[in-house]
Design a protein around this motif. Sequence first.
Motif, mmCIF file in Angstrom:
data_model
loop_
_atom_site.group_PDB
_atom_site.id
_atom_site.type_symbol
_atom_site.label_atom_id
_atom_site.label_comp_id
_atom_site.label_asym_id
_atom_site.label_seq_id
_atom_site.Cartn_x
_atom_site.Cartn_y
_atom_site.Cartn_z
ATOM 1 N N ASP A 32 0.851 -1.191 0.000
ATOM 2 C CA ASP A 32 0.000 0.000 0.000
ATOM 3 C C ASP A 32 0.892 1.248 0.000
ATOM 4 O O ASP A 32 1.474 1.597 1.021
ATOM 5 C CB ASP A 32 -0.916 -0.011 1.223
ATOM 6 N N TRP A 33 0.960 1.924 -1.161
ATOM 7 C CA TRP A 33 1.815 3.094 -1.285
ATOM 8 C C TRP A 33 1.151 4.360 -0.742
ATOM 9 O O TRP A 33 1.834 5.372 -0.536
ATOM 10 C CB TRP A 33 2.198 3.310 -2.746
ATOM 11 N N GLY A 34 -0.123 4.331 -0.510
ATOM 12 C CA GLY A 34 -0.795 5.512 0.019
ATOM 13 C C GLY A 34 -0.635 6.706 -0.901
ATOM 14 O O GLY A 34 -0.919 6.623 -2.098
ATOM 15 N N ASP A 35 -0.162 7.834 -0.348
ATOM 16 C CA ASP A 35 -0.016 9.055 -1.143
ATOM 17 C C ASP A 35 1.355 9.173 -1.809
ATOM 18 O O ASP A 35 1.698 10.228 -2.350
ATOM 19 C CB ASP A 35 -0.269 10.283 -0.262
ATOM 20 N N ILE A 36 2.138 8.100 -1.777
ATOM 21 C CA ILE A 36 3.459 8.116 -2.410
ATOM 22 C C ILE A 36 3.319 7.743 -3.883
ATOM 23 O O ILE A 36 2.669 6.754 -4.231
ATOM 24 C CB ILE A 36 4.424 7.129 -1.717
#
Length: 299
Positions: free
Chosen positions: A129-133
């Motif tokens: 899960d990279w999220g906001d990256i």
Amino acid sequence: MFWDKSSGLDAVLHRPRPSAWQLFFQNPCAFLARKLYSWRRLMKAENTFENAVSVVCVSDTHNSQCAIPDGDILIHAGDLTHSGSLQEIQAAIEWLREQPHPIKIAIAGNHDVLLDPGKENDDERNRIDWGDIMYLQDSSATITCPNGRRLNVYGNPRSRRNGNWAFQYPRGENVWANSVPDNTDILITHGPPRAHLDLTTIGCDNLLRELWRVHPTLHVFGHVHEGYGHEWVQFDKLQHFYERTVLDGGGICNLLHVLSAFVFSFFTPPLRATSQLVNPSIVGGLRDDVRRKPIRVVI
């Protein structure tokens, strides 16, 4: 080697770096060319940027977590982990996601094995899960900075083969030719170009040629821990002849070309250096026991 060849692991781990004199006697032409190049005249463009953007650069953290200064963009140039397991990768991602930078960009490195599609474990890779990256892998993106400025970014995790790690290519293979989009402002690679922040021997010749073709405003890379640093380049004759000396392994004729370009540069107005190279390898030392600071630049 110029140090005493003591036996045992301790001698390997604690061997001193060659001195300047030792490097000179090893390859005097390359050593003198590097010295002349380091004394070149530079007109840096950092004070003339309109809509300036601050970029904080890190790489080769290898599971470590350092204090990161504020900035508009945070870039990680690969080797987030040591062995590339799902647990290590997710822990590094969570650390990056905690940072307050409006834009966060990451690529993989040769140690981030799970991220390589050429390896197995697709199920685990899909759980990341990279999220906001923004994760770039042989891909590009256009970002909009907080001040409204738009920048084109290209990221590539490849490095020259050394062992059985991830994202590696044979040393004789040119994987870089025309691979970087022409309009790239920020280039992020894990491996370095040859002759710049790479201890002069470890970087890739073909990546250096691609750098000359594209002229990005900023090139961030890592991989060579002891190449840590920041350098301005202006793609002039002096730089060309210095790089040629390194690529050819020295040579009197090459050194004379460097000397001629160096002297000539003092009789002509200096070119404005508009490209910056950054190797922000955080981990260093013979046993990876040194921790360095992130490098913050303005573009």
